[in-house]
Each structure stands twice: as structure tokens, then as C-alpha cells.
Design a protein around this motif. Structure first.
Motif, PDB file in Angstrom:
ATOM      1  N   VAL A 131       4.745  31.264  36.811  1.00 26.08           N
ATOM      2  CA  VAL A 131       3.344  31.085  37.202  1.00 26.08           C
ATOM      3  C   VAL A 131       2.419  31.327  36.012  1.00 26.08           C
ATOM      4  CG1 VAL A 131       1.603  31.851  38.850  1.00 26.08           C
ATOM      5  CG2 VAL A 131       3.993  31.829  39.502  1.00 26.08           C
ATOM      6  N   LYS A 132       2.812  32.290  35.187  1.00 24.86           N
ATOM      7  CA  LYS A 132       2.036  32.593  33.981  1.00 24.86           C
ATOM      8  C   LYS A 132       1.962  31.343  33.099  1.00 24.86           C
ATOM      9  CE  LYS A 132      -0.172  35.290  31.456  1.00 24.86           C
ATOM     10  NZ  LYS A 132      -1.118  34.223  31.506  1.00 24.86           N
ATOM     11  N   GLU A 133       3.105  30.675  32.987  1.00 24.80           N
ATOM     12  CA  GLU A 133       3.165  29.470  32.135  1.00 24.80           C
ATOM     13  C   GLU A 133       2.280  28.339  32.641  1.00 24.80           C
ATOM     14  OE1 GLU A 133       7.262  28.487  31.558  1.00 24.80           O
ATOM     15  OE2 GLU A 133       7.446  29.986  29.961  1.00 24.80           O
ATOM     16  N   MET A 134       1.949  28.399  33.929  1.00 24.27           N
ATOM     17  CA  MET A 134       1.065  27.364  34.485  1.00 24.27           C
ATOM     18  C   MET A 134      -0.399  27.678  34.179  1.00 24.27           C
ATOM     19  SD  MET A 134       3.006  27.221  38.113  1.00 24.27           S
ATOM     20  CE  MET A 134       1.849  26.194  38.973  1.00 24.27           C
ATOM     21  N   GLY A 135      -0.646  28.814  33.548  1.00 24.42           N
ATOM     22  CA  GLY A 135      -2.009  29.175  33.172  1.00 24.42           C
ATOM     23  C   GLY A 135      -2.731  30.017  34.211  1.00 24.42           C
ATOM     24  N   VAL A 136      -1.985  30.551  35.166  1.00 28.40           N
ATOM     25  CA  VAL A 136      -2.628  31.392  36.193  1.00 28.40           C
ATOM     26  C   VAL A 136      -2.903  32.778  35.603  1.00 28.40           C
ATOM     27  CG1 VAL A 136      -2.347  32.396  38.494  1.00 28.40           C
ATOM     28  CG2 VAL A 136      -1.395  30.136  38.002  1.00 28.40           C
ATOM     29  N   SER A 137      -4.066  33.291  35.889  1.00 28.60           N
ATOM     30  CA  SER A 137      -4.453  34.630  35.444  1.00 28.60           C
ATOM     31  C   SER A 137      -3.939  35.625  36.495  1.00 28.60           C
ATOM     32  CB  SER A 137      -5.978  34.622  35.332  1.00 28.60           C
ATOM     33  OG  SER A 137      -6.467  35.887  35.099  1.00 28.60           O
ATOM     34  N   ILE A 138      -3.201  36.648  36.030  1.00 25.63           N
ATOM     35  CA  ILE A 138      -2.467  37.487  36.993  1.00 25.63           C
ATOM     36  C   ILE A 138      -2.736  38.980  36.811  1.00 25.63           C
ATOM     37  CG2 ILE A 138      -0.150  38.069  37.898  1.00 25.63           C
ATOM     38  CD1 ILE A 138       0.857  35.443  36.548  1.00 25.63           C
ATOM     39  N   GLY A 139      -3.153  39.610  37.891  1.00 21.51           N
ATOM     40  CA  GLY A 139      -3.189  41.070  37.966  1.00 21.51           C
ATOM     41  C   GLY A 139      -2.090  41.475  38.941  1.00 21.51           C
ATOM     42  N   ILE A 140      -1.448  42.599  38.684  1.00 24.27           N
ATOM     43  CA  ILE A 140      -0.378  43.048  39.595  1.00 24.27           C
ATOM     44  C   ILE A 140      -0.670  44.475  40.044  1.00 24.27           C
ATOM     45  CG2 ILE A 140       2.105  43.515  39.829  1.00 24.27           C
ATOM     46  CD1 ILE A 140       2.625  41.523  37.574  1.00 24.27           C
ATOM     47  N   MET A 141      -0.555  44.714  41.335  1.00 25.16           N
ATOM     48  CA  MET A 141      -0.634  46.085  41.851  1.00 25.16           C
ATOM     49  C   MET A 141       0.761  46.458  42.317  1.00 25.16           C
ATOM     50  SD  MET A 141      -2.346  48.812  42.776  1.00 25.16           S
ATOM     51  CE  MET A 141      -4.009  48.267  42.433  1.00 25.16           C
TER      52      MET A 141
END
Ligand code: UDP
Length: 239
Positions: free
Chosen positions: A42-52
Motif C-alpha cells: 500500500v505504501k508503494e501505491m503512494g498511500v500516506s499511512i499512520g499506524i496505531m
């Protein structure tokens, strides 16, 4: 970034149980590798990600009463447990070349940054994944509520809550064979039915701020990818 992305910034909530092996406790590293791979796609698709990250695989505050210790102390122990999980996840993600920062809501500067909203936003803008640890920093809360809070603070468009089951059911599908799965459920109905998959404080916060929640299982490959592309996976909680 593909223009077909439904969600461009997400807050992924990973409960402690999702990091554990079959026994439901501890950290099972093959599982972490699997999750990291799903995140990488998903990161490679350019999605900005926060994780809890949660901490239930190590300790939960509710166990405090059973052991005869204060609830607040038990809750602080739970918050520390989430930090152990966050460091494990960070390591596994970084071994895959994904740049991350852990931010803790309880200061622990030797091992991670303190939570500073503007700094978290800057990391996200630079394409780093921010792993939020320590929940809200307050006892009597859960990491679900912390996920809702941080999601709002960082401007995430959705919370993706990974669970053991494939979405929200009318009853616990692991115990009740008649349980039916919802594709969509309103916040009000979720709260009226007193569904347990996410705590009511978190759902109320999302309801008041119109933040959708997708409940799904991480067990099927490409689940997160499909969700950000707008495919119907799991259950969406929305207005
Ligand atoms: N916790 C807390 N405040 C928070 C977040 C977590 O006190 O803001 C404590 C609480 O005791 C909880 C434990 O940390 O039982 C682990 O978090 P949680 O149960 O949310 O983890 P998960 O179910 O996601 O694994």
C-alpha cells in the motif's frame, strides 16, 4: 499516486492479537512479516499511512483487577505493552526498506520520539510511516480511541481496523453460527447494538467527526490494498 485511490491517508489500527501467534499472546514474527508486506504494497501505491498498535497480546488493563492491582497502573502497563509492539513492527518494516518513525504518547525519548502532531504530519508528508504507540497516554482508554484521536489529528480519511474476523457481525461469529455480516452499518446502529468489535468511545468520536471506519481481517492477502482502491472488503461504519 494512482488517481483511483479511494483513501489517500489512512490510519491503520493493528490490535495486539493480530501480532500474536495461535496462542493469542506474545509477538509472532512471521505474522509481523506478513503484515509488513501488506503495508509495503500500500505504501508503494503512494498511500500516506499512520499506524496505531494495540497491546492486548502482552497485557490488558482489565487484568489488573484480577491480579489485585490498581486499574490505572494496569492501564499504564498496557500502554507500555503497545510500545514494545511498536518497536517490533518498526524493526520489521525497516528491514523491508520502509522508513518509519515511532511516536509515543508517554515520553521515552531514548527509544522513540514523543508524539508531536506537527512533527507527525511532517513525517507523513515526507512519505514516512508514523507508528503511534502508548495509546492516548491516559488510563481508562483503549488504542481504538487513540486510533480515532490520532486519525482526526493527522487528517486521515478513514480508520482501517484489522481484526480476527472479516468484518462486523450481528453476534460473535466465532461463537454464534447464525451471526450475519454487515457490509455497512451506521454509527448509531453500531452503538445501539452494543457491538464489541470497537469500543463505543472510539465509535462516538468517529461519529461526531464523520470519520469512517473499515473493520476487516488482515488474513486475506491484499486486503488493505483492495480497501484503499475502493473495493468492498469487511464492513464500513459510516453515516
Ligand atoms: N491503554 C490505556 N490507554 C490508552 C490505550 C491503551 O490505558 O489510551 C491500555 C489499556 O489497559 C489496554 C491496554 O493498554 O487494555 C492495551 O490496549 P488495547 O486493549 O487497546 O490493545 P488491543 O486490544 O488493540 O490489542
Amino acid at each position: 499516486m494512482p488517481s483511483s485511490l479511494k483513501w489517500k491517508r489512512i490510519l491503520l489500527k493493528i490490535g495486539g492479537e493480530a501480532l500474536a501467534g495461535k496462542e493469542g499472546s506474545g509477538i509472532f514474527f512471521p505474522r509481523l512479516s506478513w503484515i509488513s508486506e501488506e503495508i509495503r504494497k500500500v505504501k508503494e501505491m503512494g498511500v500516506s499511512i499512520g499506524i496505531m498498535v494495540g497491546g492486548g497480546n502482552i497485557w490488558r488493563g482489565e487484568k489488573a483487577a484480577q491480579e489485585g492491582i490498581d486499574r490505572a497502573t494496569g492501564d499504564y502497563m498496557g500502554m507500555l505493552a503497545t510500545i514494545i509492539n511498536a518497536l517490533a513492527l518498526q524493526d520489521v518494516l525497516e528491514k523491508r526498506g520502509i522508513i518509519t518513525r515511532v511516536q509515543t504518547s508517554i515520553e521515552m525519548k531514548e527509544i522513540a520520539e514523543p508524539y508531536i502532531r506537527r512533527r507527525a504530519l511532517r513525517h507523513l508528508e515526507k512519505g514516512r510511516i508514523v507508528i503511534f504507540a502508548g495509546g492516548t497516554g491516559n488510563p481508562y482508554f483503549t488504542t481504538d480511541t487513540a486510533a480515532a484521536l490520532r486519525a482526526l489529528e493527522i487528517g486521515a480519511q478513514v480508520i482501517l481496523k484489522a481484526t480476527k474476523v472479516e468484518g462486523i457481525y450481528s453476534a460473535d461469529p466465532l461463537k454464534d453460527k447464525e451471526a450475519i455480516k454487515f457490509d455497512r452499518i451506521g454509527y448509531g446502529e453500531f452503538l445501539r447494538r452494543r457491538l464489541k468489535v470497537m469500543d463505543s468511545t472510539a465509535v462516538s468520536l468517529c461519529m461526531d467527526n464523520k470519520l469512517p471506519i473499515v473493520v476487516f481481517s488482515l488474513d486475506k492477502p491484499d486486503s488493505i490494498k483492495k480497501i484503499v482502491l475502493g473495493e468492498k472488503v469487511g464492513t464500513i461504519v459510516e453515516d
